[in-house]
Motif scaffolding. Structure first.
Motif, PDB file in Angstrom:
ATOM      1  N   GLU A  62       8.312   1.850  -6.166  1.00  0.00           N
ATOM      2  CA  GLU A  62       9.146   2.866  -5.532  1.00  0.00           C
ATOM      3  C   GLU A  62       8.550   3.324  -4.201  1.00  0.00           C
ATOM      4  O   GLU A  62       9.266   3.602  -3.253  1.00  0.00           O
ATOM      5  CB  GLU A  62       9.315   4.056  -6.473  1.00  0.00           C
ATOM      6  CG  GLU A  62      10.341   5.035  -6.009  1.00  0.00           C
ATOM      7  CD  GLU A  62      10.638   6.112  -7.031  1.00  0.00           C
ATOM      8  OE1 GLU A  62      11.218   7.114  -6.620  1.00  0.00           O
ATOM      9  OE2 GLU A  62      10.286   5.950  -8.215  1.00  0.00           O
ATOM     10  N   GLU A  63       7.234   3.380  -4.124  1.00  0.00           N
ATOM     11  CA  GLU A  63       6.559   3.840  -2.911  1.00  0.00           C
ATOM     12  C   GLU A  63       6.346   2.725  -1.897  1.00  0.00           C
ATOM     13  O   GLU A  63       6.161   2.988  -0.726  1.00  0.00           O
ATOM     14  CB  GLU A  63       5.213   4.453  -3.276  1.00  0.00           C
ATOM     15  CG  GLU A  63       5.346   5.678  -4.150  1.00  0.00           C
ATOM     16  CD  GLU A  63       4.017   6.142  -4.702  1.00  0.00           C
ATOM     17  OE1 GLU A  63       2.974   5.599  -4.288  1.00  0.00           O
ATOM     18  OE2 GLU A  63       4.021   7.031  -5.552  1.00  0.00           O
ATOM     19  N   GLY A  64       6.328   1.487  -2.353  1.00  0.00           N
ATOM     20  CA  GLY A  64       6.064   0.347  -1.470  1.00  0.00           C
ATOM     21  C   GLY A  64       4.624  -0.115  -1.628  1.00  0.00           C
ATOM     22  O   GLY A  64       3.716   0.692  -1.801  1.00  0.00           O
ATOM     23  N   VAL A  65       4.422  -1.431  -1.621  1.00  0.00           N
ATOM     24  CA  VAL A  65       3.092  -2.010  -1.797  1.00  0.00           C
ATOM     25  C   VAL A  65       2.730  -2.856  -0.587  1.00  0.00           C
ATOM     26  O   VAL A  65       3.601  -3.330   0.139  1.00  0.00           O
ATOM     27  CB  VAL A  65       3.029  -2.871  -3.087  1.00  0.00           C
ATOM     28  CG1 VAL A  65       3.247  -2.010  -4.318  1.00  0.00           C
ATOM     29  CG2 VAL A  65       4.040  -3.996  -3.053  1.00  0.00           C
ATOM     30  N   ASP A  66       1.402  -3.043  -0.365  1.00  0.00           N
ATOM     31  CA  ASP A  66       0.933  -3.838   0.767  1.00  0.00           C
ATOM     32  C   ASP A  66       1.167  -5.328   0.564  1.00  0.00           C
ATOM     33  O   ASP A  66       1.465  -6.045   1.499  1.00  0.00           O
ATOM     34  CB  ASP A  66      -0.569  -3.612   0.999  1.00  0.00           C
ATOM     35  CG  ASP A  66      -0.869  -2.197   1.452  1.00  0.00           C
ATOM     36  OD1 ASP A  66       0.029  -1.560   2.030  1.00  0.00           O
ATOM     37  OD2 ASP A  66      -1.994  -1.734   1.235  1.00  0.00           O
ATOM     38  N   ASN A  67       0.991  -5.792  -0.667  1.00  0.00           N
ATOM     39  CA  ASN A  67       1.089  -7.210  -0.966  1.00  0.00           C
ATOM     40  C   ASN A  67       2.331  -7.453  -1.827  1.00  0.00           C
ATOM     41  O   ASN A  67       2.419  -6.960  -2.949  1.00  0.00           O
ATOM     42  CB  ASN A  67      -0.174  -7.671  -1.710  1.00  0.00           C
ATOM     43  CG  ASN A  67      -0.225  -9.160  -1.912  1.00  0.00           C
ATOM     44  OD1 ASN A  67       0.796  -9.846  -1.888  1.00  0.00           O
ATOM     45  ND2 ASN A  67      -1.417  -9.675  -2.112  1.00  0.00           N
ATOM     46  N   MET A  68       3.267  -8.205  -1.315  1.00  0.00           N
ATOM     47  CA  MET A  68       4.516  -8.459  -2.037  1.00  0.00           C
ATOM     48  C   MET A  68       4.268  -9.087  -3.408  1.00  0.00           C
ATOM     49  O   MET A  68       5.047  -8.880  -4.329  1.00  0.00           O
ATOM     50  CB  MET A  68       5.421  -9.390  -1.233  1.00  0.00           C
ATOM     51  CG  MET A  68       5.938  -8.774   0.025  1.00  0.00           C
ATOM     52  SD  MET A  68       7.250  -7.612  -0.310  1.00  0.00           S
ATOM     53  CE  MET A  68       8.064  -7.622   1.245  1.00  0.00           C
TER      54      MET A  68
END
Length: 97
Positions: A62-68
């Motif tokens: 939900e917050e977003g991650v650095d590594n897909m």
């Protein structure tokens, strides 16, 4: 689906072959209403909802991650949503492996 999500829960809703980031808007009298982040509203009888139709959204996604590759749900909807979340924070570069 026996254990349903309470109102306000963030979920992935699969509709017409696409995954939409959504929120459980209401759940009453056997009817569940979902509102997507794009303003669409979908209503289902609770007895017809399956795990293929609705899955919980992981808080990290939900917050977003650095590594897909670290997304807990890896599908087109989660990739686009992750890019959008990072774009809003001006963090446009991501790793994919």
């Amino acid at each position: 689906m026996d254990n349903f999500f309470p109102e306000g829960t963030r979920v992935w809703l699969r509709e017409n072959g696409q995954h939409f980031p959504s929120t459980v808007n209401s759940c009453a009298e056997g009817v569940v209403v979902f509102r997507t982040d794009y303003g669409q509203v979908f209503t289902y009888k609770q007895s017809t909802i399956t795990r293929q139709k609705v899955t919980a959204m992981h808080p990290a996604d939900e917050e977003g991650v650095d590594n897909m590759a670290s997304l807990t749900e890896l599908h087109g909807g989660s990739i686009m949503y992750n890019l959008f979340q990072r774009y809003k924070r001006n963090q446009i570069y991501v790793s994919t492996g």
